[in-house]
Enzyme design. Structure first.
Site, PDB file in Angstrom:
ATOM      1  N   SER A 143      32.986  47.213  40.144  1.00  0.00           N
ATOM      2  CA  SER A 143      33.235  47.018  38.718  1.00  0.00           C
ATOM      3  C   SER A 143      31.974  47.404  37.958  1.00  0.00           C
ATOM      4  O   SER A 143      30.866  47.363  38.523  1.00  0.00           O
ATOM      5  CB  SER A 143      33.573  45.550  38.439  1.00  0.00           C
ATOM      6  OG  SER A 143      33.569  45.279  37.052  1.00  0.00           O
ATOM      7  N   TYR A 156      30.921  36.341  38.657  1.00  0.00           N
ATOM      8  CA  TYR A 156      31.737  37.519  38.955  1.00  0.00           C
ATOM      9  C   TYR A 156      30.848  38.747  39.151  1.00  0.00           C
ATOM     10  O   TYR A 156      31.013  39.506  40.114  1.00  0.00           O
ATOM     11  CB  TYR A 156      32.739  37.762  37.835  1.00  0.00           C
ATOM     12  CG  TYR A 156      33.573  39.014  38.021  1.00  0.00           C
ATOM     13  CD1 TYR A 156      34.543  39.088  39.012  1.00  0.00           C
ATOM     14  CD2 TYR A 156      33.390  40.123  37.197  1.00  0.00           C
ATOM     15  CE1 TYR A 156      35.308  40.233  39.186  1.00  0.00           C
ATOM     16  CE2 TYR A 156      34.148  41.268  37.359  1.00  0.00           C
ATOM     17  CZ  TYR A 156      35.104  41.321  38.353  1.00  0.00           C
ATOM     18  OH  TYR A 156      35.859  42.462  38.521  1.00  0.00           O
TER      19      TYR A 156
END
Length: 234
Positions: A143, A156
């Site tokens: 990501s 995250y």
């Protein structure tokens, strides 16, 4: 461009979103695809669609990537059905509460189990055979949160930094073995995972955009190793 006809790919987190689209695109290129996810009904729907429209065969296997035994069973069943695994796409991911001050430890543990341990379990299970055959491709879906950290993405982002670190180290470990490693870092994509986030007025990426990046990486000539692709909305 490498021909994927007769190749076999495993895609985790493939019951929806990016994973489902990656499986569809690889099948169109002729690969047999094994879709792994926890939601059987959704898996069955995607598998039926691919088998009706793709060029390769599709198989769905209910899998929790945070469970090492599940991942080992996934690879065993995929190998028994289609033969050697040529491509393994670590796409399964969780994006839960990531603010450290919120103290949602259970959410953190779930993200670590899926986003880090799940990646390692998959690699560990398929890699020995790939190295033995001097061919194979590991694709890790990270990501842009693995490049940048915001005040609400701490945990995250940590898991996605880890996924990138695994990709970078593994590429060096596997130099000259014939096994390739690609890390793909999507920005905002229009999926269920990102439904609670805002894109500040930008049009989110489509799942096709990320799937096309995977197809690009795995269809390069065998002497080309595409290590890193970052895909962001304009």
């Amino acid at each position: 461009m490498t021909d994927l006809n007769g190749k076999t790919a495993i895609i985790t987190g493939a019951s929806s979103g990016i994973g489902a689209k990656i499986a569809e695109k690889l099948s169109i290129q002729g690969a047999n695809v094994v879709l792994a996810a926890r939601r059987k009904q959704k898996l069955d729907t995607i598998v039926e669609h691919i088998n009706n429209t793709g060029n390769g065969q599709a198989l769905g296997i209910v899998t929790d990537v945070s469970n090492r035994s599940d991942v080992e069973k996934l690879v065993k069943q995929a190998t028994e059905t289609f033969g050697n695994i040529d491509i393994y796409v670590n796409n399964a991911g969780l994006m839960l509460s990531s603010v450290v001050q919120d103290s949602k430890v259970d959410d953190w543990e779930d993200m670590i189990d899926v986003n880090i341990k799940g990646v390692l379990y998959g690699i560990n299970t398929v890699l020995p055979n790939m190295v033995e055959r001097s061919t194979g491709h590991i694709v890790n879906i990270s990501s842009v949160s693995g490049h940048e950290v915001t005040k609400v993405s701490t945990v995250y982002s940590a898991t996605k930094f880890a996924a990138r670190a695994i990709s970078m180290g593994l590429e060096k470990e596997l130099a000259h073995t014939g096994v390739r490693v690609t890390n793909i870092s999507p920005g905002m994509v229009d999926t269920d995972l990102a439904s609670s986030r805002t894109s500040k007025g930008r049009k989110p990426l489509l799942t096709d955009d990320i799937a096309n990046a995977v197809v690009y990486a795995v269809t390069q000539p065998d002497y080309v190793n595409v290590n890193e692709i970052t895909v962001r909305p304009v």
